[in-house]
Design a protein around this motif. Structure first.
Motif, short mmCIF file in Angstrom:
data_model
loop_
_atom_site.label_atom_id
_atom_site.label_comp_id
_atom_site.label_asym_id
_atom_site.label_seq_id
_atom_site.Cartn_x
_atom_site.Cartn_y
_atom_site.Cartn_z
N ALA A 62 0.81 -1.22 0.00
CA ALA A 62 0.00 0.00 0.00
C ALA A 62 0.84 1.27 0.00
CB ALA A 62 -0.94 0.00 1.20
N VAL A 106 -3.46 -5.22 -4.16
CA VAL A 106 -3.30 -3.81 -4.49
C VAL A 106 -1.84 -3.39 -4.38
CG1 VAL A 106 -3.75 -3.00 -2.13
CG2 VAL A 106 -4.20 -1.48 -4.07
N ALA A 108 -0.18 0.23 -4.41
CA ALA A 108 -0.54 1.64 -4.39
C ALA A 108 0.65 2.51 -4.06
CB ALA A 108 -1.65 1.88 -3.36
N ALA A 112 3.18 0.58 -6.00
CA ALA A 112 2.98 0.43 -7.44
C ALA A 112 4.27 0.69 -8.19
CB ALA A 112 1.88 1.37 -7.92
N ILE A 130 -2.45 1.68 -8.28
CA ILE A 130 -3.00 3.02 -8.02
C ILE A 130 -1.86 4.01 -7.76
CG2 ILE A 130 -4.63 4.38 -6.66
CD1 ILE A 130 -5.77 1.75 -5.58
N GLN A 131 -1.83 5.07 -8.54
CA GLN A 131 -0.93 6.19 -8.27
C GLN A 131 -1.66 7.10 -7.28
OE1 GLN A 131 2.26 6.63 -9.48
NE2 GLN A 131 2.11 4.61 -10.41
N ALA A 132 -1.56 6.77 -6.01
CA ALA A 132 -2.43 7.37 -4.99
C ALA A 132 -1.94 8.71 -4.46
CB ALA A 132 -2.57 6.38 -3.83
N LYS A 166 -7.85 3.83 -10.07
CA LYS A 166 -7.49 2.45 -9.77
C LYS A 166 -7.51 1.66 -11.07
CE LYS A 166 -8.88 -1.43 -6.79
NZ LYS A 166 -9.85 -1.87 -5.75
#
Length: 259
Positions: A62, A106, A108, A112, A130-132, A166
């Protein structure tokens, strides 16, 4: 040795597993430094010829543990980027052995971008990317602004980074972000098969291929051709080249030593 990075070796394949499943394998300083140490060990140990990186539990990673990042007594963002993530990305790209990442859930933020820095990305159908960063007022780090546009193009990378969409594993495959998507139960067997195959291949040639791909981001064509010539000459003097050509002529399977 840290409890946050599980390490196991089978044959010439080293498997490193991110192990904070209750926190979706979010990074803290101890975990980042432990991963750096394991990557350094993989570089130095000639018995290791391929690496698998994966996560324990439902998530691959994450990204950064925000509790640490916002702790007044914890490391500042500058330290987190320069001492935690940048060395991991640099170590993955400099490692003279292929790195296969098995994205089990995931991935993130920094998670990622660490995955995308690896040589071969295999994802479970349950995985997502995800490029959060924009959702908490930050910019993408861990090499994301370097890697992602080269994988999916500037327009798509801009949208993914600014909107924080996402991306499913299937969509990531379709846009050229990753190599392969498999059923969840097949993820580790497939990753192990790929890494096992790589570990029996001519390691020097794979290392120089990786170095050439790294260099191609900066070189012009003339410089790249010169570097290809240099590395081809080096590989042509290796045991594995002699073994590979002999096996071809003798119509048998080569037995590479990684030398």
């Amino acid at each position: 040795m840290s409890e946050y990075i599980l390490s196991s070796q089978e044959g010439a394949v080293l498997t490193l597993s991110l192990n904070r499943p209750d926190k979706y394998n979010a990074f803290v300083r101890e975990m980042a430094l432990a991963l750096q140490a394991e990557l350094a060990r993989a570089q130095e140990d000639s018995k290791i010829r391929a690496v698998i990186l994966t996560g324990i539990g439902k998530a691959f990673c994450a990204g950064q543990d925000l509790a640490e990042a916002t702790d007044p007594n914890g490391p500042e963002l500058t330290k987190i980027v320069t001492e935690h993530y940048n060395p991991i990305i640099e170590a993955i790209r400099a490692l003279e052995k292929p790195v296969v990442v098995a994205v089990n859930g995931v991935a993130a933020g920094a998670g990622a971008n660490i995955a995308l820095a690896c040589d071969i990305v295999i994802a479970s159908e349950a995985a997502s990317f995800i490029q959060a960063f924009s959702k908490i007022g930050l910019i993408p780090d861990s090499g994301g602004t370097y890697t992602l546009p080269r994988l999916v193009g500037l327009q798509r990378a801009s949208a993914l980074m600014m909107l924080g969409d996402k991306v499913s594993a299937t969509d990531a495959l379709d846009m050229g972000m990753i190599y392969k998507v498999v059923a969840a139960e097949d993820l580790m067997p497939v990753a192990q098969k790929v890494a096992g195959q790589l570990s029996q291949m001519p390691t020097l040639a794979l290392a120089r291929t990786k170095a050439l791909l790294n260099a191609s981001y900066q070189n012009d064509l003339k410089s790249q051709l010169a570097l290809e010539d240099q590395y081809q000459t080096e590989c042509g003097q290796s045991y594995d080249y002699r073994e590979g050509t002999a096996a071809f002529l003798e119509k048998r399977k080569p037995e590479f030593k990684g030398e």
